[in-house]
Enzyme design. Structure first.
Site: not given
Ligand code: 5RP
Length: 235
Positions: A32, A34, A88, A90, A101, A103, A110, A128
């Site tokens: 992701g 972040t 990671d 979320a 999770k 997205g 993960e 979030k």
């Molecule tokens: C990927 C995920 C990501 O960690 C989640 O979608 C958050 O992403 P971002 O930091 O781009 O908002 O679960 O499967």
């Protein structure tokens, strides 16, 4: 401030997580936008000599590419007997540190990697945070392609509204790193019993994994903008 506030929050929280990594660690590398900053800062600490002897376990094709770009040596679950820390992102975090999770459609790998770590650090911006899971984000469910129709019917029978995730700048559905499909599920008034739902969904034949991460997160780092200034706090 040159970048937009959300980007600044992501950068700051990614850096804060990378700063917690110790030399000699085996590190789960999440997926992701972040976590990408955390991977970048781990790479920068390695390049500067501030950090040594790190091995990364990527959770996706994206994480593998970024780790290589930033010079982080990689390993696999077959070659290690423990994992010190995983970092990671979320899509939703509730007050009990339960998560949605997926997205980025990477939640199966993960969940495997993140749940093996001695400490699982979540990096999110303040958007979030939710009171109840399933209220701002649909719940991703990874499904083996031949089972997608019966799985969607079974999810409807549970009261969910499933939608097959479609690609962007790609005709047809999103295909995961494992070659499967993703069904995003809406629950009209959010998810009342996440721990139970996680198990019930995974018990539907054809479901590989869903995006509920229950009792997995240890530390939640939240990037915020307060009085125009970026800051990071721990939940
Ligand atoms: C990927 C995920 C990501 O960690 C989640 O979608 C958050 O992403 P971002 O930091 O781009 O908002 O679960 O499967």
């Amino acid at each position: 401030m040159s970048a937009d506030p959300v980007t600044v929050m992501k950068q700051q929280v990614g850096k804060a997580a990378a700063d917690r990594v110790k030399s000699g660690s085996i590190v789960g590398l999440g997926t992701g936008s972040t976590t990408a900053y955390a991977i970048q800062y781990i790479g920068e600490r390695l390049a500067s000599g501030d950090l040594t002897d790190i091995k990364g376990v990527p959770t996706s094709f994206q994480a593998t590419v970024l780790a290589k770009e930033y010079g982080i040596p990689l390993t696999t679950l077959d070659e290690i007997d423990h994992m010190d820390v995983a970092i990671d992102g979320a899509d939703e975090v509730d007050p009990d540190k339960q998560l949605i999770k997926g997205g980025g459609a990477a939640h199966t790998r993960e969940k495997i990697v993140d749940s093996l770590a001695d400490e699982f650090i979540i990096v999110v911006d303040s958007s979030k945070l939710v009171k109840k899971l399933g209220t701002t984000f649909l719940l991703p469910v990874e499904v083996i392609p031949m089972a997608v129709t019966p799985v969607m019917r079974a999810i409807e029978a549970l009261g969910g509204q499933p939608t097959l995730r479609m690609g962007v700048k790609k005709a047809g559905p999103v295909v995961t790193d494992e070659g499967n499909l993703v069904v995003d599920v809406k629950f009209e008034s959010g998810i009342d019993h996440p721990a139970e739902l996680e198990k019930v969904l995974n018990n539907i034949p054809g479901v590989l994994e869903n995006g509920l991460f229950i009792n997995v997160a240890d530390t939640v780092l939240i990037g915020e903008i307060i009085d125009g200034q970026p800051s990071v706090r721990e939940m």
